[in-house]
Design an enzyme around this catalytic site. Structure first.
Site, PDB file in Angstrom:
ATOM      1  N   CYS A  12      43.419  68.309  74.141  1.00 13.74           N
ATOM      2  CA  CYS A  12      42.491  68.713  73.073  1.00 13.74           C
ATOM      3  C   CYS A  12      41.488  67.656  72.656  1.00 13.74           C
ATOM      4  CB  CYS A  12      43.290  69.169  71.858  1.00 13.74           C
ATOM      5  SG  CYS A  12      44.116  70.714  72.159  1.00 13.74           S
TER       6      CYS A  12
HETATM    7  C1  UDX Z   1      45.017  75.894  74.395  1.00 13.03           C
HETATM    8  C2  UDX Z   1      43.835  76.642  73.786  1.00 13.03           C
HETATM    9  O1  UDX Z   1      43.720  77.912  74.242  1.00 13.03           O
HETATM   10  C3  UDX Z   1      42.641  75.805  73.884  1.00 13.03           C
HETATM   11  O2  UDX Z   1      41.499  76.464  73.491  1.00 13.03           O
HETATM   12  C4  UDX Z   1      42.941  74.701  72.959  1.00 13.03           C
HETATM   13  O3  UDX Z   1      41.831  73.895  72.758  1.00 13.03           O
HETATM   14  C5  UDX Z   1      44.065  73.898  73.541  1.00 13.03           C
HETATM   15  O4  UDX Z   1      45.171  74.676  73.714  1.00 13.03           O
HETATM   16  P1  UDX Z   1      46.301  75.451  76.548  1.00 13.03           P
HETATM   17  O5  UDX Z   1      47.370  76.283  75.950  1.00 13.03           O
HETATM   18  O6  UDX Z   1      46.519  74.000  76.703  1.00 13.03           O
HETATM   19  O7  UDX Z   1      44.951  75.681  75.715  1.00 13.03           O
HETATM   20  O8  UDX Z   1      45.760  76.100  77.861  1.00 13.03           O
HETATM   21  P2  UDX Z   1      46.296  76.071  79.325  1.00 13.03           P
HETATM   22  O9  UDX Z   1      47.578  75.314  79.389  1.00 13.03           O
HETATM   23  O10 UDX Z   1      45.125  75.697  80.152  1.00 13.03           O
HETATM   24  O11 UDX Z   1      46.678  77.600  79.575  1.00 13.03           O
HETATM   25  C6  UDX Z   1      45.803  78.662  79.592  1.00 13.03           C
HETATM   26  C7  UDX Z   1      46.522  79.821  80.280  1.00 13.03           C
HETATM   27  O12 UDX Z   1      45.710  80.980  80.217  1.00 13.03           O
HETATM   28  C8  UDX Z   1      46.837  79.566  81.746  1.00 13.03           C
HETATM   29  O13 UDX Z   1      48.208  79.754  81.971  1.00 13.03           O
HETATM   30  C9  UDX Z   1      45.974  80.613  82.494  1.00 13.03           C
HETATM   31  O14 UDX Z   1      46.600  81.089  83.675  1.00 13.03           O
HETATM   32  C10 UDX Z   1      45.843  81.698  81.453  1.00 13.03           C
HETATM   33  N1  UDX Z   1      44.697  82.604  81.621  1.00 13.03           N
HETATM   34  C11 UDX Z   1      43.438  82.130  81.728  1.00 13.03           C
HETATM   35  C12 UDX Z   1      44.910  83.978  81.606  1.00 13.03           C
HETATM   36  O15 UDX Z   1      46.030  84.434  81.532  1.00 13.03           O
HETATM   37  N2  UDX Z   1      43.837  84.829  81.669  1.00 13.03           N
HETATM   38  C13 UDX Z   1      42.577  84.395  81.803  1.00 13.03           C
HETATM   39  O16 UDX Z   1      41.646  85.198  81.889  1.00 13.03           O
HETATM   40  C14 UDX Z   1      42.361  82.993  81.840  1.00 13.03           C
HETATM   41  C1  UDX Z   2      46.027  67.591  68.749  1.00 14.63           C
HETATM   42  C2  UDX Z   2      45.925  67.942  67.251  1.00 14.63           C
HETATM   43  O1  UDX Z   2      46.702  67.013  66.479  1.00 14.63           O
HETATM   44  C3  UDX Z   2      46.364  69.366  67.009  1.00 14.63           C
HETATM   45  O2  UDX Z   2      46.193  69.705  65.637  1.00 14.63           O
HETATM   46  C4  UDX Z   2      45.528  70.291  67.891  1.00 14.63           C
HETATM   47  O3  UDX Z   2      45.916  71.621  67.747  1.00 14.63           O
HETATM   48  C5  UDX Z   2      45.652  69.893  69.350  1.00 14.63           C
HETATM   49  O4  UDX Z   2      45.277  68.519  69.504  1.00 14.63           O
HETATM   50  P1  UDX Z   2      47.977  66.908  70.447  1.00 14.63           P
HETATM   51  O5  UDX Z   2      46.889  66.749  71.461  1.00 14.63           O
HETATM   52  O6  UDX Z   2      49.208  67.647  70.819  1.00 14.63           O
HETATM   53  O7  UDX Z   2      47.413  67.619  69.123  1.00 14.63           O
HETATM   54  O8  UDX Z   2      48.437  65.438  70.030  1.00 14.63           O
HETATM   55  P2  UDX Z   2      48.259  64.449  68.804  1.00 14.63           P
HETATM   56  O9  UDX Z   2      49.587  64.176  68.224  1.00 14.63           O
HETATM   57  O10 UDX Z   2      47.190  64.854  67.894  1.00 14.63           O
HETATM   58  O11 UDX Z   2      47.799  63.106  69.583  1.00 14.63           O
HETATM   59  C6  UDX Z   2      46.602  63.065  70.350  1.00 14.63           C
HETATM   60  C7  UDX Z   2      46.450  61.712  70.999  1.00 14.63           C
HETATM   61  O12 UDX Z   2      46.159  60.696  70.033  1.00 14.63           O
HETATM   62  C8  UDX Z   2      47.697  61.222  71.745  1.00 14.63           C
HETATM   63  O13 UDX Z   2      47.332  60.589  72.948  1.00 14.63           O
HETATM   64  C9  UDX Z   2      48.307  60.229  70.783  1.00 14.63           C
HETATM   65  O14 UDX Z   2      49.085  59.245  71.430  1.00 14.63           O
HETATM   66  C10 UDX Z   2      47.065  59.621  70.161  1.00 14.63           C
HETATM   67  N1  UDX Z   2      47.311  59.046  68.823  1.00 14.63           N
HETATM   68  C11 UDX Z   2      47.642  59.861  67.783  1.00 14.63           C
HETATM   69  C12 UDX Z   2      47.186  57.669  68.632  1.00 14.63           C
HETATM   70  O15 UDX Z   2      46.900  56.905  69.571  1.00 14.63           O
HETATM   71  N2  UDX Z   2      47.393  57.176  67.368  1.00 14.63           N
HETATM   72  C13 UDX Z   2      47.715  57.952  66.304  1.00 14.63           C
HETATM   73  O16 UDX Z   2      47.879  57.423  65.195  1.00 14.63           O
HETATM   74  C14 UDX Z   2      47.857  59.344  66.518  1.00 14.63           C
END
Ligand code: UDX
Ligand code: UDX
Length: 445
Positions: free
Chosen positions: A269
């Site tokens: 993200c």
């Molecule tokens: C999610 C959110 O959707 C994204 O917008 C957010 O910013 C981060 O988290 P994530 O769950 O990490 O993304 O996505 P990903 O692990 O890439 O999985 C997406 C899934 O959707 C895949 O398994 C893919 O096969 C599926 N997909 C994609 C469908 O089933 N239908 C489609 O048309 C396209």
């Molecule tokens: C993030 C957002 O927190 C969440 O709300 C959103 O929906 C998806 O993106 P995530 O990517 O799962 O979640 O991880 P997060 O715990 O936010 O950490 C992101 C990155 O920042 C990691 O690489 C983590 O190690 C780093 N981080 C976080 C730091 O280096 N220092 C910190 O103090 C916090």
């Protein structure tokens, strides 16, 4: 109620198993192998609590995974949870969202239901109104507000605590496109959370999209900001960024969270969302340079960790370097944008021989790094005979390695703590210990 979820990635799967604690849920994904393994009870990712909720949902026959949208034809609520990756120019790639809209539009057209569609996938401001709504209308032949409802409903779950974050969120943000949706979404979420309902924030669709991007961008900014301060701390003897962060965090206007210095932020993200947000700010004619600097600092941070290691061991050429941790953070097997990958790339460039270990991310790492590194089966095996060890992920099992373990197992122990998991007062006394954000004795600005 029946719930449909389109996209069974980290977000879609966590959402689906949580919805199945209360509702009949069908989760649809194009990836047939993933669908089959989920129906057989196999969780494809490492996420606390996911397996047990999946087991319960399957046993109660409340959850089903399907490669086809037929299963969601009579759903009352449909979540869009497909990925929104970066395009090569940093802008958002909405092809999965478009695919999901076309599939859901087809379901609505067949007319067994007029569902409320909740747009969970993170997307730049204007996407729900400008892309999702017209596509759903085109492909269904129905109007938003009468034939179906649509609401932007961003998610804030973190990997590693995705289930807890879904069942007990800080807030529910709703950006309805039509009057009907707000009423339906409010009823749906209040029913789901019952007495433990989180606060609701209702705004425009663009407002909801901005809450998500604004939150991620500010959190990422905090991380780059503290990493900048960490670099300065390293210039002054015994000055510790953890003390500085604690002192800053005591100010209630700042807060203690997301001020942990380290090798930079990774994951599916922060990097892509900050890139996409910067791009959409530029497209709107505004100046996104603050976010571009946040990204640039983040790109530089793994190289900085290598410099810290080089300084402590004179040179890394020909040295055995153990990298502990490949996941982008602890408690997940996700290596997307993990800072360990550019770190390893740089270590190889400066002539180090790299060996790696991660408690759960080894399969993903093997796919990404192939034969460029040596894979170890434990942390102890990884540091055995090494000249330098670099801690890149704050796994609990790495915390239990004592100074004596490093002294006993390594050839010439230099420990680089890029995650600040050890107490410098203990480790620096016993071995050559250097860390991100820690000024060493004898350093000067
Ligand atoms: C999610 C959110 O959707 C994204 O917008 C957010 O910013 C981060 O988290 P994530 O769950 O990490 O993304 O996505 P990903 O692990 O890439 O999985 C997406 C899934 O959707 C895949 O398994 C893919 O096969 C599926 N997909 C994609 C469908 O089933 N239908 C489609 O048309 C396209
Ligand atoms: C993030 C957002 O927190 C969440 O709300 C959103 O929906 C998806 O993106 P995530 O990517 O799962 O979640 O991880 P997060 O715990 O936010 O950490 C992101 C990155 O920042 C990691 O690489 C983590 O190690 C780093 N981080 C976080 C730091 O280096 N220092 C910190 O103090 C916090």
């Amino acid at each position: 109620m029946k719930v449909g979820v389109v996209g069974v990635g980290y977000v879609g799967l966590s959402t689906a198993v949580c919805m199945a604690t209360k509702h009949r849920t069908v989760a649809v994904d194009l990836n047939e192998a993933r669908v089959a393994s989920l129906n057989a009870g196999k969780v494809p990712i490492h996420e606390k609590g996911l397996q047990s909720l999946l087991d319960k949902g399957l046993a109660a026959k409340r959850i089903l995974f399907s490669p086809s949208t037929e299963g969601i034809e009579d759903a009352d609520v449909v979540f869009i949870a497909v990925g929104t990756p970066s395009s090569s120019d940093g802008s958002i790639d909405l092809s999965q969202v478009r695919g999901a809209c076309a599939a859901i539009g087809g379901v609505i057209k067949r007319g067994k239901a007029d569902p409320l569609v909740l747009m969970k996938s993170t997307a730049v401001p204007g996407t729900a109104r400008g892309v999702v709504k017209p596509l759903l209308e085109q492909t269904s032949g129905r109007q938003c507000g009468t034939g179906f409802g649509l609401c932007s409903n961003p998610e804030f779950l973190r990997e590693g605590t995705a289930i807890k974050d879904t069942l007990d969120p800080d807030r529910i943000v709703l950006g309805p496109l039509d009057g009907l949706s707000l009423r339906l979404a409010g009823k749906f979420f209040k029913g789901f959370y019952g007495k433990r309902s989180p606060p609701f924030l209702v705004t425009t669709p663009e407002g909801a999209e901005l809450v998500k991007y604004g939150s991620n961008a500010l959190l990422a900014t905090k991380v780059s900001f503290i990493n900048l301060i960490a670099g300065l701390c390293e210039r002054f003897p015994r000055t510790d960024v953890d003390d500085v962060a604690r002192g800053m965090g005591m100010d209630h206007r700042i807060g203690p969270h997301f001020l942990q210095a380290g090798p930079g932020f990774g994951g599916s993200c922060f990097p892509k969302d900050v890139r996409a947000f910067a791009r959409s700010i530029r497209d709107a004619g505004l100046d996104p340079s603050v976010l571009e600097r946040v990204l640039a600092l983040n790109e530089a941070q793994p190289h900085h960790v290598v410099q810290v290691a080089e300084k402590a061991s004179n040179s890394l050429r020909g040295k055995e370097v153990a990298v502990l941790g490949l996941a982008f953070k602890a408690d997940t097997d996700d290596i997307r944008e993990s800072r360990s990958i550019p770190l390893i790339q740089r270590l190889l460039e400066v002539g180090g021989n790299v060996r790696v270990y991660d408690p759960v991310a080894m399969p993903a790492a093997k796919a990404a790094l192939a034969s460029r590194v040596v894979y170890c089966s434990s942390a102890r095996e990884c540091i055995k005979g090494a000249d330098v060890a670099i801690v890149m992920t704050a796994w609990r099992q790495f915390k239990s390695l004592k100074p004596g373990d490093y002294l006993e197992l390594m050839r010439s122990p230099v420990l680089v703590d890029a995650r600040r998991i050890y107490d410098p007062r203990t480790y620096a006394k016993k071995l050559k210990y250097v860390a991100v954000g820690l000024g060493m004795e004898g350093t000067s600005a």
